[in-house]
Design an enzyme around this catalytic site. Structure first.
Site, PDB file in Angstrom:
ATOM      1  N   VAL A 301       2.760  17.193  24.010  1.00 51.68           N
ATOM      2  CA  VAL A 301       2.143  18.458  23.613  1.00 51.68           C
ATOM      3  C   VAL A 301       0.793  18.195  22.959  1.00 51.68           C
ATOM      4  O   VAL A 301       0.531  17.110  22.447  1.00 51.68           O
ATOM      5  CB  VAL A 301       3.039  19.242  22.625  1.00 51.68           C
ATOM      6  CG1 VAL A 301       4.379  19.569  23.254  1.00 51.68           C
ATOM      7  CG2 VAL A 301       3.234  18.472  21.322  1.00 51.68           C
ATOM      8  N   ASP A 302      -0.059  19.207  22.997  1.00 49.49           N
ATOM      9  CA  ASP A 302      -1.324  19.161  22.283  1.00 49.49           C
ATOM     10  C   ASP A 302      -1.072  19.642  20.861  1.00 49.49           C
ATOM     11  O   ASP A 302      -0.073  20.295  20.587  1.00 49.49           O
ATOM     12  CB  ASP A 302      -2.342  20.067  22.989  1.00 49.49           C
ATOM     13  CG  ASP A 302      -3.730  19.944  22.387  1.00 49.49           C
ATOM     14  OD1 ASP A 302      -4.008  18.917  21.747  1.00 49.49           O
ATOM     15  OD2 ASP A 302      -4.526  20.882  22.565  1.00 49.49           O
ATOM     16  N   LYS A 303      -1.977  19.309  19.949  1.00 53.34           N
ATOM     17  CA  LYS A 303      -1.827  19.775  18.563  1.00 53.34           C
ATOM     18  C   LYS A 303      -2.352  21.198  18.410  1.00 53.34           C
ATOM     19  O   LYS A 303      -1.609  22.115  18.107  1.00 53.34           O
ATOM     20  CB  LYS A 303      -2.554  18.842  17.596  1.00 53.34           C
ATOM     21  CG  LYS A 303      -2.453  19.309  16.120  1.00 53.34           C
ATOM     22  CD  LYS A 303      -3.181  18.363  15.205  1.00 53.34           C
ATOM     23  CE  LYS A 303      -4.686  18.538  15.260  1.00 53.34           C
ATOM     24  NZ  LYS A 303      -5.152  19.839  14.696  1.00 53.34           N
ATOM     25  N   THR A 306      -0.784  24.502  20.102  1.00 49.98           N
ATOM     26  CA  THR A 306       0.607  24.286  20.486  1.00 49.98           C
ATOM     27  C   THR A 306       1.478  24.146  19.234  1.00 49.98           C
ATOM     28  O   THR A 306       2.376  24.938  18.993  1.00 49.98           O
ATOM     29  CB  THR A 306       0.754  23.036  21.371  1.00 49.98           C
ATOM     30  OG1 THR A 306      -0.112  23.167  22.497  1.00 49.98           O
ATOM     31  CG2 THR A 306       2.186  22.865  21.850  1.00 49.98           C
ATOM     32  N   ILE A 468      -0.512  14.628  21.736  1.00 44.07           N
ATOM     33  CA  ILE A 468      -1.763  14.097  22.281  1.00 44.07           C
ATOM     34  C   ILE A 468      -2.901  14.948  21.732  1.00 44.07           C
ATOM     35  O   ILE A 468      -2.907  16.166  21.918  1.00 44.07           O
ATOM     36  CB  ILE A 468      -1.766  14.134  23.819  1.00 44.07           C
ATOM     37  CG1 ILE A 468      -0.617  13.270  24.367  1.00 44.07           C
ATOM     38  CG2 ILE A 468      -3.097  13.650  24.373  1.00 44.07           C
ATOM     39  CD1 ILE A 468      -0.441  13.356  25.866  1.00 44.07           C
TER      40      ILE A 468
END
Length: 483
Positions: A301-303, A306, A468
């Site tokens: 996942v993105d920070k 998300t 990520i």
């Protein structure tokens, strides 16, 4: 294909447009990977599984044993469910399109005309202005614009485009006006390739359950041929049971060996799961993707957007240890900085809102880029920089790391405010001298309310979460721990 040079003012002629349409150089994506409905029906009907039962059914019809065709509804239902679910998935996927269907101004025969993006052709000259989405890969011919490529790259920075700069289809014009020449259209454009890749459905069977059942049926189908002949021969030739009774007894034995009920139950379970997910607006390539989803053990996942909300909040500004001035002076410097800097991303918007009282007018600005990771404003033969500490401090990073590392460990996103002893410009933005740290800006991304429950669910399911992000690793680690 004509090699004539296109007049920057006149654009293509009507004859040139017609010629390019004939050559297929039109800005219309071709969904080559999609099967038509007839192909889907054919692939679901003409299977080895159905072939076995068709032969058995024909034998029973041949001898008039119609009461023994009770297995047919199961086979028909299984086939219908597969066809309906695959056609439905295709229809949903066909709606997936990153490009908005709209019109754009094109220059043809020395006139500006409104053209649907699907009617544009290669070498068309188009007029781009604020708010337009770039319809195909292009090159700037004249003018100057700034574009946002976040739809393609995830970075929301404004990127300056001047003559001869490449433009990626799917990006947006956020300021300026320019004339651009289309160089790649239709399925050759970047956004079309991206869209087709997102829609692509593999031909290899993804479901382990269905693959195992198919393999079982394949081997059973091979084995029952000699076994069926043997059972029929025994009943008809050795036991003199008669043709009808021999066929019925042979088929009764063979049908028991074929797990058609298991096949149907598997199909129904997958179909029901797909329906439940569809009600929650989750899109699947086909109903077998449910099993693939169930087998996931790592989720990346993105920070930003998300785990956290897609916005930034400024918490406070702090002085650097070598800055002997007042905190109010640092705040005024930041306010003067953001007064001259366009609020083209979430970070700058947050800083502008927190420091609204800027006074000074800058000589020039150095826009933020994803390469430099800082932006600058020139005042009085020096440049004020705000950006990532590791990029602004450069070789001085280890010297000042202890000053701000505790903030990153606490989950803050840290930006350094520094003074550079020379005038930088957009064309000359590289740092060659040491900077003087003035202070640090501490920002946060609010954690999404549902993040904790979501990650707890994945933890119970044994799914590992990997974050990520392009932000500082300590900050990302802290945010992930909070979530």
């Amino acid at each position: 294909m004509e090699n004539s040079t296109i007049n920057n003012q006149k654009g293509l002629t009507k004859e040139q447009v017609v010629q390019r349409i004939k050559e297929g150089l039109v800005n219309k994506a071709v969904d080559d990977q999609f099967k038509c409905n007839s192909q889907i029906i054919k692939e679901n009907v003409f299977t080895y599984f159905n072939l076995i039962f068709l032969i058995l059914a024909l034998l029973l019809v041949f001898v008039g044993a119609f009461n023994d065709l009770t297995f047919l509804p199961v086979i028909i239902l299984n086939t219908v469910i597969g066809i309906v679910q695959e056609i439905r998935a295709k229809r949903i996927l066909s709606k997936l399109n990153v490009m908005n269907a709209t019109h754009i101004m094109a220059i043809r025969d020395d006139e500006q005309v409104k053209v649907a993006i699907e009617d544009l052709v290669q070498d068309d000259l188009i007029v781009l202005k604020t708010g337009d989405q770039i319809p195909a890969d292009a090159v700037v011919v004249s003018g100057e614009i700034r574009v946002n490529e976040s739809l393609l790259t995830g970075e929301s920075d404004e990127i300056k485009k001047i003559p001869n700069s490449d433009l990626m289809s799917g990006s947006f014009v956020v300021s300026g006006q320019a004339v651009a020449k289309l160089v790649k259209v239709g399925k050759e454009s970047y956004i079309s390739k991206l869209t087709i890749e997102a829609k692509a459905m593999g031909t290899v069977e993804q479901s382990e359950m269905v693959r195992s059942i198919n393999s079982l049926i394949k081997w059973v189908g091979i084995i029952i041929i000699p076994l069926g002949i043997a059972l029929f021969s025994q009943s008809y030739f050795f036991n003199n049971a008669g043709l009808k009774r021999s066929v019925v007894s042979m088929e009764a034995a063979l049908i028991g060996m074929i797990p058609e009920g298991l096949y149907l139950l598997t199909t129904i379970a997958l179909a029901l799961s797909t329906t439940r997910l569809a009600r929650r607006e989750i899109m699947l390539h086909d109903m077998k993707s449910v099993e693939t989803l169930a087998r996931v053990n790592v989720l990346c996942v993105d920070k930003t957007g998300t785990i956290t909300e897609p916005k930034m909040d400024v918490e406070k500004a702090v002085l650097s240890k070598i800055n002997q001035g007042q905190l109010t002076d640092l705040k005024q410097t930041i306010a003067d900085f953001v007064k001259n800097m366009p609020a083209d991303n979430a970070t700058m918007k947050a800083i502008k809102e927190y420091f609204p009282n800027g006074e000074k007018v800058a000589k020039q600005i150095v826009p933020f880029t994803s390469v430099n990771k800082y932006s600058g404003v020139v005042f009085d033969q020096k440049t004020i920089l705000i950006g990532a500490p590791e990029m602004v401090l450069w070789q001085q990073f280890d010297q000042y790391r202890a000053e701000f590392e505790n903030y990153t460990k606490e989950g803050y996103r840290v930006l350094i405010v520094a003074e550079y002893p020379a005038e930088l410009s957009e064309d000359n933005s590289q740092l060659t001298e040491e900077v003087k740290p003035l202070g640090y800006l501490l920002l946060t991304n609010p954690i999404r309310k549902e993040a904790k429950a979501t990650f707890e669910y994945f933890a119970k399911q044994g799914v590992a979460i990997k974050v990520i992000s392009g932000d500082n690793p300590l900050t990302v680690s802290r945010v992930a721990s909070q979530a």
